[in-house]
Design a protein around this motif. Structure first.
Motif, PDB file in Angstrom:
ATOM      1  N   ARG A 166      -1.453  -7.820  -3.331  1.00 53.85           N
ATOM      2  CA  ARG A 166      -0.526  -8.844  -2.865  1.00 53.85           C
ATOM      3  C   ARG A 166      -0.995 -10.254  -3.211  1.00 53.85           C
ATOM      4  N   TYR A 199       0.663   2.428  -1.941  1.00 59.49           N
ATOM      5  CA  TYR A 199       0.265   1.273  -1.136  1.00 59.49           C
ATOM      6  C   TYR A 199      -0.177   1.700   0.258  1.00 59.49           C
ATOM      7  N   LYS A 232      -3.866   2.544   0.452  1.00 53.63           N
ATOM      8  CA  LYS A 232      -4.852   1.558   0.031  1.00 53.63           C
ATOM      9  C   LYS A 232      -5.637   1.034   1.232  1.00 53.63           C
ATOM     10  N   ASP A 273      -7.970  -3.501  -1.143  1.00 51.76           N
ATOM     11  CA  ASP A 273      -7.024  -3.163  -2.206  1.00 51.76           C
ATOM     12  C   ASP A 273      -5.627  -3.689  -1.903  1.00 51.76           C
ATOM     13  N   ARG A 274      -5.272  -3.767  -0.634  1.00 47.89           N
ATOM     14  CA  ARG A 274      -3.969  -4.343  -0.291  1.00 47.89           C
ATOM     15  C   ARG A 274      -3.945  -5.840  -0.588  1.00 47.89           C
ATOM     16  N   GLU A 333       4.000  -4.805  -1.729  1.00 51.34           N
ATOM     17  CA  GLU A 333       3.973  -3.481  -1.104  1.00 51.34           C
ATOM     18  C   GLU A 333       4.680  -2.483  -2.009  1.00 51.34           C
ATOM     19  N   SER A 337     -10.869   4.446  -2.619  1.00 52.45           N
ATOM     20  CA  SER A 337      -9.449   4.228  -2.324  1.00 52.45           C
ATOM     21  C   SER A 337      -8.604   5.248  -3.054  1.00 52.45           C
TER      22      SER A 337
END
Length: 404
Positions: free
Chosen positions: A336, A324, A327, A331-332, A305, A235
């Motif tokens: 979050r 972001y 990602k 990873d997002r 975000e 990433s």
């Protein structure tokens, strides 16, 4: 083990976990519901002090702004400042805890002349609620015993949800409609069980999401496992991080950041963040560290975000950057976790839904306790009438009244 024996064991697990953790779960749920719309409430309460008049002259650079505010507040060390991308918003200044580990209230200041506008209303209340929600107000905060206790509560909730689901699983697909419909016409134990089971089924998925994401904040091993499972090694966080050596520390081993250092850091951030930002939060280094962390949120974005930059204050070089947009899916999700935990990933309807589910927790505490006491009474009556035929009729009548 027979099917009836398995359900008996699950019922015991469900009951014991519920009795042991009911008050804890109710407290955590109610405090979580209180914080559901914290941002909106604070924005409404402090609308008058968060706005300034737009002017022709440019805003002060962060270094100059902090220097002027520091002159006003003296020994109170500034820990961070939050800047918006528009010309009519005040800057929010937060202070570091003092020698008594008490954090002074933050202040709003005019970005054009560093004039102190006021202290936000409601900040102290929500800080207390948050500490109660996460650490039960136990001394030590994140390093105290409150953090693992709330984590144990989340694990207990997961056990109750899964055991309750198995206990309620319908025998026939046709019974699903009745499975989801509360029996308001019932009375006594039947009504209590219907409310407990049916409403519990409605919120089961929400509670499971809240518990699984809540463990992220309670146990390091859980967080590390989630990162290992979801984070992709290629990433942007890893592959595109820029590394640069730090220069030797200044005399005394403690790095003292200057106004010009902060201004150069801010310039490096603006050069990198070419898309602009709605909000940017600059966190100053502590101790001998030279790293300034800057988090930025885009317009119309959620709290998760965000982009994050780490800048060496001594060299104004970006040490690492996490964008972001670059990602991966896993990873997002990690970025979050808080949005998922409180339902805001679905917008304000999601937050409202999660808040209402949290407010229902006392219902399960009360009905669960009533059902437990009812089962104890039933067992006592069973022992009394076991060898007394005269009492059998009375026992059957009582059982019929309790059916649903």
């Amino acid at each position: 083990m027979s099917k009836s024996s398995t359900k008996a064991v699950l019922l015991e697990v469900h009951s014991i976990a519920g009795l042991a953790l009911s008050l804890l779960l109710a407290l955590v749920a109610l405090t979580g519901a209180t914080m559901s719309f914290e941002d909106e409430i604070q924005a409404a309460l402090n609308a008058g002090m968060t706005r300034v008049e737009a002017r022709a002259e440019p805003k002060l650079m962060p270094g100059e702004l902090i220097a002027r505010v520091q002159q006003t507040f003296g020994a109170n060390k500034i820990s961070s400042l939050t800047i918006t991308g528009n010309t009519t918003s005040a800057v929010r200044i937060r202070f570091a805890p003092d020698e008594r580990r008490v954090r002074p209230s933050s202040v709003y200041v005019d970005p054009y002349d560093a004039r102190v506008i006021g202290t936000p209303v409601g900040e102290g209340f929500f800080i207390t609620v948050r500490k109660l929600h996460r650490w039960l107000l136990i001394p030590g905060d994140a390093k105290g015993y409150g953090r693992p206790i709330t984590g144990i509560g989340a694990i207990g909730l997961i056990l109750m949800l899964l055991s309750g689901l198995v206990l309620r699983w319908p025998r026939r697909a046709r019974s699903i409609g009745a499975w989801l419909k509360p029996g308001f016409a019932l009375r006594g134990r039947g009504l209590h069980r219907s409310l407990h089971a049916v409403f519990g089924t409605w919120v089961l998925l929400i509670y499971l999401v809240i518990a699984l994401t809540g463990l992220w904040y309670s146990f390091d091993w859980y967080r590390q496992g989630a990162v290992w499972l979801l984070s992709h090694p290629s990433s942007s966080t890893t592959a595109k991080a820029v590394r640069s050596p730090e220069p030797p520390e200044k005399s005394g081993g403690k790095f003292v950041i200057s106004s010009s250092d902060l201004d150069r850091v801010w310039a490096a951030f603006l050069e990198k963040q070419t898309q602009g930002f709605a909000i940017a939060q600059m966190t100053l280094p502590t101790g001998s560290s030279k790293i300034v962390r800057i988090r930025s949120w885009p317009y119309d974005g959620s709290s998760g975000e965000r982009d994050e930059f780490r800048v060496n204050a001594a060299t104004a070089k970006i040490v690492s950057s996490e964008l972001y947009a670059e990602k991966g899916f896993g990873d997002r999700i990690l970025a979050r976790v808080l949005d998922i935990h409180r339902g805001s990933i679905l917008g304000w309807p999601g937050k409202l839904l999660f808040m209402l589910a949290a407010l229902m927790m006392p219902l399960f505490v009360v009905t669960g306790l009533l059902l437990y006491l009812s089962r104890r009474r039933h067992k006592q009556l069973s022992r009394v009438v076991r060898d007394d035929p005269i009492q059998i009729g009375r026992r059957e009548n009582w059982a019929n009244d309790s059916k649903f």
